[in-house]
Design an enzyme around this catalytic site. Structure first.
Site, mmCIF file in Angstrom:
data_model
loop_
_atom_site.group_PDB
_atom_site.id
_atom_site.type_symbol
_atom_site.label_atom_id
_atom_site.label_comp_id
_atom_site.label_asym_id
_atom_site.label_seq_id
_atom_site.Cartn_x
_atom_site.Cartn_y
_atom_site.Cartn_z
ATOM 1 N N ARG A 181 0.817 -1.226 0.000
ATOM 2 C CA ARG A 181 0.000 0.000 0.000
ATOM 3 C C ARG A 181 0.848 1.272 0.000
ATOM 4 O O ARG A 181 0.543 2.218 -0.725
ATOM 5 C CB ARG A 181 -0.936 0.002 1.210
ATOM 6 C CG ARG A 181 -2.080 -0.966 1.080
ATOM 7 C CD ARG A 181 -3.060 -0.835 2.246
ATOM 8 N NE ARG A 181 -3.874 -2.026 2.344
ATOM 9 C CZ ARG A 181 -4.953 -2.277 1.603
ATOM 10 N NH1 ARG A 181 -5.358 -1.394 0.713
ATOM 11 N NH2 ARG A 181 -5.619 -3.391 1.760
ATOM 12 N N LEU B 124 -6.785 3.094 2.989
ATOM 13 C CA LEU B 124 -5.618 3.982 3.011
ATOM 14 C C LEU B 124 -4.814 3.757 4.285
ATOM 15 O O LEU B 124 -5.390 3.542 5.354
ATOM 16 C CB LEU B 124 -6.074 5.440 2.931
ATOM 17 C CG LEU B 124 -6.815 5.803 1.633
ATOM 18 C CD1 LEU B 124 -7.499 7.156 1.765
ATOM 19 C CD2 LEU B 124 -5.855 5.783 0.447
ATOM 20 N N HIS C 118 -19.879 9.465 3.438
ATOM 21 C CA HIS C 118 -20.271 8.130 3.898
ATOM 22 C C HIS C 118 -21.797 8.063 3.959
ATOM 23 O O HIS C 118 -22.442 8.994 4.455
ATOM 24 C CB HIS C 118 -19.671 7.852 5.270
ATOM 25 C CG HIS C 118 -20.013 6.489 5.783
ATOM 26 N ND1 HIS C 118 -19.390 5.351 5.319
ATOM 27 C CD2 HIS C 118 -20.919 6.077 6.694
ATOM 28 C CE1 HIS C 118 -19.910 4.293 5.921
ATOM 29 N NE2 HIS C 118 -20.844 4.705 6.768
ATOM 30 N N LEU D 120 -11.604 3.465 10.408
ATOM 31 C CA LEU D 120 -12.643 3.394 9.372
ATOM 32 C C LEU D 120 -13.814 4.341 9.666
ATOM 33 O O LEU D 120 -14.395 4.285 10.759
ATOM 34 C CB LEU D 120 -13.167 1.951 9.284
ATOM 35 C CG LEU D 120 -14.292 1.712 8.287
ATOM 36 C CD1 LEU D 120 -13.765 1.779 6.868
ATOM 37 C CD2 LEU D 120 -14.961 0.368 8.557
ATOM 38 N N ASP D 121 -14.125 5.188 8.691
ATOM 39 C CA ASP D 121 -15.287 6.082 8.764
ATOM 40 C C ASP D 121 -15.317 6.890 10.059
ATOM 41 O O ASP D 121 -16.376 7.119 10.655
ATOM 42 C CB ASP D 121 -16.586 5.282 8.576
ATOM 43 C CG ASP D 121 -16.621 4.604 7.217
ATOM 44 O OD1 ASP D 121 -16.124 5.201 6.251
ATOM 45 O OD2 ASP D 121 -17.134 3.475 7.122
HETATM 46 C C1 GRF Z 1 -21.495 6.686 -2.231
HETATM 47 O O1 GRF Z 1 -22.494 5.858 -1.691
HETATM 48 C C2 GRF Z 1 -20.692 7.266 -1.106
HETATM 49 O O2 GRF Z 1 -21.446 7.523 0.032
HETATM 50 C C3 GRF Z 1 -19.697 6.168 -0.841
HETATM 51 O O3 GRF Z 1 -19.365 5.671 -2.113
HETATM 52 C C4 GRF Z 1 -20.458 5.878 -2.997
HETATM 53 C C5 GRF Z 1 -19.938 6.595 -4.203
HETATM 54 O O4 GRF Z 1 -20.956 6.734 -5.171
HETATM 55 N N1 GRF Z 1 -18.549 6.654 -0.122
HETATM 56 P P1 GRF Z 1 -20.686 7.557 -6.495
HETATM 57 O O5 GRF Z 1 -19.577 6.832 -7.257
HETATM 58 O O6 GRF Z 1 -20.314 8.939 -6.118
HETATM 59 O O7 GRF Z 1 -21.983 7.495 -7.252
#
Ligand code: GRF
Length: 223
Positions: free
Chosen positions: A70, A98, A114, A149-150
């Site tokens: 990575r 990442l 998210h 994560l998130d």
């Molecule tokens: C979305 O659901 C976002 O929340 C997540 O990845 C997806 C990306 O969708 N992190 P797009 O490619 O922007 O349509």
């Protein structure tokens, strides 16, 4: 707007890029304080790259597969971002984990979107899990990225109602519409220099965030 013009943004994605499209559209509006300097994908076939090309935005593909680990993959990403003069990274469906090193290099300069009201439903399948729990309100979040994560200071959130009979795809579509509202909104705040972080709380104009759009609010005008 910050001194020295528009904030130069690099968007990282792996897929369709509807959030990228929302950012492209926002950046096209007069006076928007950010511009997309580069769209980078680890997948050559990502439709988001096509969206960028159509908008005249430079693109690059950094395929993760040839790299031994990575950090070496991320060094190549960093090089591309630096070459494009990127000051702020927006993750928009970038499906690679990442490392802490990369995340810390972009500390308070990397945003993610998210599909849940964080800290609820970190990880995958957020819509199915929210439905299984029977929640009445679901939504999406833009946050600064941290190694976990998130995780990270919350910048903006938008709610959506959960309707009887919703399935995960219906709920995902409703949430996605709101993602396209709050990502430009968060980037506008970033570009205007109105965000800061204190003790892992995002401050907006010095006041604790996140900015919250309630389920029955009208969409913001101009992102
Ligand atoms: C979305 O659901 C976002 O929340 C997540 O990845 C997806 C990306 O969708 N992190 P797009 O490619 O922007 O349509």
């Amino acid at each position: 707007m910050r001194n020295g013009g528009r904030l130069k943004v690099g968007v990282l994605l792996s897929g369709g890029g509807t959030n990228l499209q929302a950012l492209i559209d926002a950046c096209a509006a007069p006076g928007f304080p950010a511009e997309i300097a580069l769209v980078l994908s680890n997948k050559a076939e990502a439709y988001g790259l096509e969206r960028a090309r159509r908008a005249g935005i430079p693109t690059t593909v950094v395929d993760h597969r040839p790299f031994p680990d990575r950090p070496s993959f991320e060094r190549e990403i960093d090089r591309a971002l630096a070459d494009a003069g990127v000051e702020c990274v927006c993750l928009a469906g970038f499906l690679r984990v990442l490392t802490e090193g990369f995340v810390e290099r972009w500390h308070d300069r990397m945003l993610n979107i998210h599909p849940s009201l964080l800290p609820a439903y970190k990880g995958l399948e957020t819509h199915a899990r929210a439905l299984a729990d029977g929640v009445a309100i679901h939504g999406c979040t833009v946050h600064f990225v941290r190694p976990a994560l998130d995780d990270g200071p919350l910048i903006a959130q938008a709610e959506v109602p959960v309707h009887p009979g919703d399935d995960p795809a219906m709920l995902a579509a409703r949430v996605l519409t709101r993602e396209h509202e709050i990502y430009p909104l968060a980037l506008r705040l970033m570009g205007e220099g109105r965000l800061s972080v204190e003790g892992e709380t995002c401050l907006i104009d010095g006041h604790p965030g996140p900015m919250r759009l309630r389920w029955n609010d009208a969409p913001p005008i101009g992102g």
